[in-house]
Design a protein around this motif. Sequence first.
Motif, PDB file in Angstrom:
ATOM      1  N   UNK A  27      40.667 -45.341 -37.565  1.00 10.51           N
ATOM      2  CA  UNK A  27      41.414 -46.358 -36.828  1.00 10.51           C
ATOM      3  C   UNK A  27      40.565 -47.606 -36.580  1.00 10.51           C
ATOM      4  N   UNK A  28      39.262 -47.470 -36.607  1.00  8.44           N
ATOM      5  CA  UNK A  28      38.372 -48.617 -36.435  1.00  8.44           C
ATOM      6  C   UNK A  28      37.950 -49.212 -37.770  1.00  8.44           C
ATOM      7  N   UNK A  29      37.859 -48.370 -38.799  1.00  9.92           N
ATOM      8  CA  UNK A  29      37.392 -48.844 -40.091  1.00  9.92           C
ATOM      9  C   UNK A  29      38.440 -49.699 -40.807  1.00  9.92           C
ATOM     10  N   UNK A  30      39.668 -49.242 -40.822  1.00  8.89           N
ATOM     11  CA  UNK A  30      40.742 -49.956 -41.541  1.00  8.89           C
ATOM     12  C   UNK A  30      40.959 -51.361 -40.978  1.00  8.89           C
ATOM     13  N   UNK A  31      41.080 -51.558 -39.653  1.00 13.70           N
ATOM     14  CA  UNK A  31      41.231 -52.934 -39.163  1.00 13.70           C
ATOM     15  C   UNK A  31      40.022 -53.822 -39.457  1.00 13.70           C
ATOM     16  N   UNK A  32      38.837 -53.237 -39.496  1.00 21.14           N
ATOM     17  CA  UNK A  32      37.645 -54.018 -39.835  1.00 21.14           C
ATOM     18  C   UNK A  32      37.720 -54.507 -41.271  1.00 21.14           C
ATOM     19  N   UNK A  33      38.092 -53.628 -42.166  1.00 19.27           N
ATOM     20  CA  UNK A  33      38.217 -53.997 -43.571  1.00 19.27           C
ATOM     21  C   UNK A  33      39.329 -55.037 -43.766  1.00 19.27           C
ATOM     22  N   UNK A  34      40.454 -54.840 -43.119  1.00 21.01           N
ATOM     23  CA  UNK A  34      41.562 -55.800 -43.217  1.00 21.01           C
ATOM     24  C   UNK A  34      41.144 -57.144 -42.627  1.00 21.01           C
TER      25      UNK A  34
ATOM     26  N   UNK B 211      20.719 -64.432 -56.308  1.00 21.80           N
ATOM     27  CA  UNK B 211      20.633 -62.980 -56.495  1.00 21.80           C
ATOM     28  C   UNK B 211      20.170 -62.285 -55.219  1.00 21.80           C
ATOM     29  N   UNK B 212      19.093 -62.781 -54.629  1.00 21.41           N
ATOM     30  CA  UNK B 212      18.601 -62.167 -53.386  1.00 21.41           C
ATOM     31  C   UNK B 212      19.600 -62.321 -52.249  1.00 21.41           C
ATOM     32  N   UNK B 213      20.218 -63.476 -52.166  1.00 22.44           N
ATOM     33  CA  UNK B 213      21.218 -63.703 -51.131  1.00 22.44           C
ATOM     34  C   UNK B 213      22.394 -62.737 -51.292  1.00 22.44           C
ATOM     35  N   UNK B 214      22.837 -62.557 -52.534  1.00 25.42           N
ATOM     36  CA  UNK B 214      23.957 -61.649 -52.791  1.00 25.42           C
ATOM     37  C   UNK B 214      23.622 -60.229 -52.344  1.00 25.42           C
ATOM     38  N   UNK B 215      22.459 -59.729 -52.791  1.00 26.11           N
ATOM     39  CA  UNK B 215      22.099 -58.357 -52.440  1.00 26.11           C
ATOM     40  C   UNK B 215      21.867 -58.178 -50.944  1.00 26.11           C
ATOM     41  N   UNK B 216      21.293 -59.159 -50.285  1.00 27.52           N
ATOM     42  CA  UNK B 216      21.094 -59.072 -48.845  1.00 27.52           C
ATOM     43  C   UNK B 216      22.434 -59.070 -48.112  1.00 27.52           C
ATOM     44  N   UNK B 217      23.345 -59.962 -48.525  1.00 26.66           N
ATOM     45  CA  UNK B 217      24.653 -60.018 -47.875  1.00 26.66           C
ATOM     46  C   UNK B 217      25.443 -58.726 -48.102  1.00 26.66           C
ATOM     47  N   UNK B 218      25.394 -58.197 -49.322  1.00 25.07           N
ATOM     48  CA  UNK B 218      26.113 -56.951 -49.615  1.00 25.07           C
ATOM     49  C   UNK B 218      25.516 -55.790 -48.825  1.00 25.07           C
ATOM     50  N   UNK B 219      24.188 -55.717 -48.743  1.00 25.55           N
ATOM     51  CA  UNK B 219      23.548 -54.642 -47.966  1.00 25.55           C
ATOM     52  C   UNK B 219      23.945 -54.707 -46.499  1.00 25.55           C
ATOM     53  N   UNK B 220      23.941 -55.907 -45.933  1.00 26.64           N
ATOM     54  CA  UNK B 220      24.348 -56.041 -44.523  1.00 26.64           C
ATOM     55  C   UNK B 220      25.817 -55.698 -44.327  1.00 26.64           C
ATOM     56  N   UNK B 221      26.661 -56.149 -45.237  1.00 20.43           N
ATOM     57  CA  UNK B 221      28.087 -55.856 -45.129  1.00 20.43           C
ATOM     58  C   UNK B 221      28.358 -54.361 -45.239  1.00 20.43           C
ATOM     59  N   UNK B 222      27.759 -53.727 -46.237  1.00 22.80           N
ATOM     60  CA  UNK B 222      27.984 -52.295 -46.427  1.00 22.80           C
ATOM     61  C   UNK B 222      27.378 -51.476 -45.284  1.00 22.80           C
ATOM     62  N   UNK B 223      26.259 -51.938 -44.735  1.00 28.06           N
ATOM     63  CA  UNK B 223      25.680 -51.255 -43.575  1.00 28.06           C
ATOM     64  C   UNK B 223      26.623 -51.330 -42.379  1.00 28.06           C
ATOM     65  N   UNK B 224      27.207 -52.495 -42.172  1.00 29.13           N
ATOM     66  CA  UNK B 224      28.162 -52.642 -41.078  1.00 29.13           C
ATOM     67  C   UNK B 224      29.389 -51.778 -41.266  1.00 29.13           C
ATOM     68  N   UNK B 225      29.930 -51.762 -42.481  1.00 28.93           N
ATOM     69  CA  UNK B 225      31.088 -50.909 -42.758  1.00 28.93           C
ATOM     70  C   UNK B 225      30.732 -49.432 -42.609  1.00 28.93           C
ATOM     71  N   UNK B 226      29.551 -49.058 -43.069  1.00 30.46           N
ATOM     72  CA  UNK B 226      29.131 -47.663 -42.946  1.00 30.46           C
ATOM     73  C   UNK B 226      28.961 -47.273 -41.478  1.00 30.46           C
TER      74      UNK B 226
ATOM     75  N   UNK C 178      30.491 -48.557 -38.875  1.00 31.03           N
ATOM     76  CA  UNK C 178      31.815 -48.420 -38.259  1.00 31.03           C
ATOM     77  C   UNK C 178      32.494 -47.148 -38.740  1.00 31.03           C
ATOM     78  N   UNK C 179      32.346 -46.847 -40.031  1.00 32.64           N
ATOM     79  CA  UNK C 179      32.939 -45.623 -40.569  1.00 32.64           C
ATOM     80  C   UNK C 179      32.257 -44.385 -39.999  1.00 32.64           C
ATOM     81  N   UNK C 180      30.959 -44.472 -39.747  1.00 33.69           N
ATOM     82  CA  UNK C 180      30.191 -43.344 -39.243  1.00 33.69           C
ATOM     83  C   UNK C 180      30.571 -42.999 -37.801  1.00 33.69           C
ATOM     84  N   UNK C 181      31.211 -43.934 -37.121  1.00 34.03           N
ATOM     85  CA  UNK C 181      31.675 -43.630 -35.767  1.00 34.03           C
ATOM     86  C   UNK C 181      32.746 -42.548 -35.794  1.00 34.03           C
ATOM     87  N   UNK C 182      33.309 -42.315 -36.973  1.00 35.66           N
ATOM     88  CA  UNK C 182      34.214 -41.193 -37.139  1.00 35.66           C
ATOM     89  C   UNK C 182      35.682 -41.506 -36.985  1.00 35.66           C
ATOM     90  N   UNK C 183      36.041 -42.744 -36.845  1.00 36.39           N
ATOM     91  CA  UNK C 183      37.450 -43.054 -36.630  1.00 36.39           C
ATOM     92  C   UNK C 183      37.942 -44.031 -37.697  1.00 36.39           C
TER      93      UNK C 183
END
Length: 85
Positions: free
Chosen positions: A48-55, A24-39, A41-46
């Motif tokens: 064009x950078x977010x979609x290739x990261x997700x793919x 449970x703790x591992x799942x929530x920590x991994x999801x928080x780190x993943x979503x922080x990274x995606x956020x 990259x998305x916060x950079x405003x492009x």
Amino acid sequence: MYFGGLWLSCSRLASTERNRLLLTLSFFLRICLLMSGFYWIHDLGAWEQFIPTLIGFLLFRALILHRMKPVTTRRSPPPQQSLWS
């Protein structure tokens, strides 16, 4: 990082008594780190950078699943039983 954390958590399951807590703790920590990274990259405003990261994340996930596929062994058929025994 996400899949490395998953591998680390799964490898420690045998040596811990609190399996549910670890997963449970591992799942929530991994999801928080993943979503922080995606956020971030998305916060950079492009997009064009977010979609290739997700793919890339999804393709890496597919690669890991393909490489970690369990090896199936061919089972021999059960022995035939005689009608007379």
